[in-house]
Motif scaffolding. Sequence first.
Motif, PDB file in Angstrom:
ATOM      1  N   UNK A   1      41.233  39.351  39.003  1.00 19.30           N
ATOM      2  CA  UNK A   1      41.994  40.233  38.979  1.00 19.30           C
ATOM      3  C   UNK A   1      42.098  41.124  37.461  1.00 19.30           C
ATOM      4  N   UNK A   2      41.739  42.934  37.604  1.00 23.70           N
ATOM      5  CA  UNK A   2      40.947  43.407  36.252  1.00 23.70           C
ATOM      6  C   UNK A   2      42.393  44.252  36.087  1.00 23.70           C
ATOM      7  N   UNK A   3      42.158  44.935  34.714  1.00 17.84           N
ATOM      8  CA  UNK A   3      43.877  45.761  34.351  1.00 17.84           C
ATOM      9  C   UNK A   3      43.242  47.081  35.326  1.00 17.84           C
ATOM     10  N   UNK A   4      45.086  47.309  35.632  1.00 14.81           N
ATOM     11  CA  UNK A   4      44.755  48.601  35.929  1.00 14.81           C
ATOM     12  C   UNK A   4      44.593  49.072  37.735  1.00 14.81           C
ATOM     13  N   UNK A   5      44.785  47.622  38.048  1.00 11.41           N
ATOM     14  CA  UNK A   5      45.016  47.232  39.542  1.00 11.41           C
ATOM     15  C   UNK A   5      43.618  47.420  39.899  1.00 11.41           C
ATOM     16  N   UNK A   6      43.128  46.585  39.358  1.00  8.88           N
ATOM     17  CA  UNK A   6      41.013  47.129  39.903  1.00  8.88           C
ATOM     18  C   UNK A   6      40.618  45.640  39.902  1.00  8.88           C
ATOM     19  N   UNK A   7      39.838  44.706  40.800  1.00  7.85           N
ATOM     20  CA  UNK A   7      39.296  44.041  40.396  1.00  7.85           C
ATOM     21  C   UNK A   7      38.433  43.676  40.262  1.00  7.85           C
ATOM     22  N   UNK A   8      37.646  42.766  40.626  1.00  8.42           N
ATOM     23  CA  UNK A   8      35.760  42.289  39.559  1.00  8.42           C
ATOM     24  C   UNK A   8      34.994  41.007  40.813  1.00  8.42           C
ATOM     25  N   UNK A   9      34.302  41.101  40.570  1.00 10.64           N
ATOM     26  CA  UNK A   9      33.442  40.610  41.718  1.00 10.64           C
ATOM     27  C   UNK A   9      32.821  39.337  41.352  1.00 10.64           C
ATOM     28  N   UNK A  10      33.552  38.656  41.662  1.00 14.59           N
ATOM     29  CA  UNK A  10      32.400  37.105  41.248  1.00 14.59           C
ATOM     30  C   UNK A  10      32.057  36.311  42.304  1.00 14.59           C
ATOM     31  N   UNK A  11      30.407  36.361  41.810  1.00 19.92           N
ATOM     32  CA  UNK A  11      29.811  35.644  43.321  1.00 19.92           C
ATOM     33  C   UNK A  11      29.145  34.482  42.575  1.00 19.92           C
ATOM     34  N   UNK A  12      29.814  33.120  43.693  1.00 25.99           N
ATOM     35  CA  UNK A  12      29.275  32.098  43.573  1.00 25.99           C
ATOM     36  C   UNK A  12      27.698  31.884  44.426  1.00 25.99           C
TER      37      UNK A  12
END
Length: 148
Positions: free
Chosen positions: A99-110
């Motif tokens: 979860x990021x600010x302002x209702x955004x999301x960031x992808x994490x690739x494993x």
Amino acid sequence: MGKPSHQRRLADTEAQAVAKSLRISPQKLNLVAGLIRGKKVEQALAELEFSEKRIAGDVRKCVMSAVANAENNHSLDVNDLVVAEAYVGKNMVLKRFHARGRGRGAAILKPFSQLTVVVRQVEEEKTEKKAAKKPAAGKAQAKSKEAK
């Protein structure tokens, strides 16, 4: 009435082992695989044992498995084995979101990887000839330095 057996892809003097689903990126795993390519099995295992990379233990297990396959399944001499090939491939990728600010999301690739190690039996004569050539070249270089 099963399926017909397929032809063996490797030569009679080769054996392989595959480590699947290693939890590391292929780029990082390839750095460790590059340490052992073309080296005698004893030297490769020693380098992996004292390597500071986290994945070196799993690579060491794969090399030991390839040596065991060579010895037990193909009756090759363990003392004459060389790591002929060590190549890395992609495997699955776990996708997670942060979860990021302002209702955004960031992808994490494993990412996950797989490692294939092929060991080959090399005769002692070839390795002795190579060892004999190397000092001779060093002597020639030393003579040329003395002449200058």
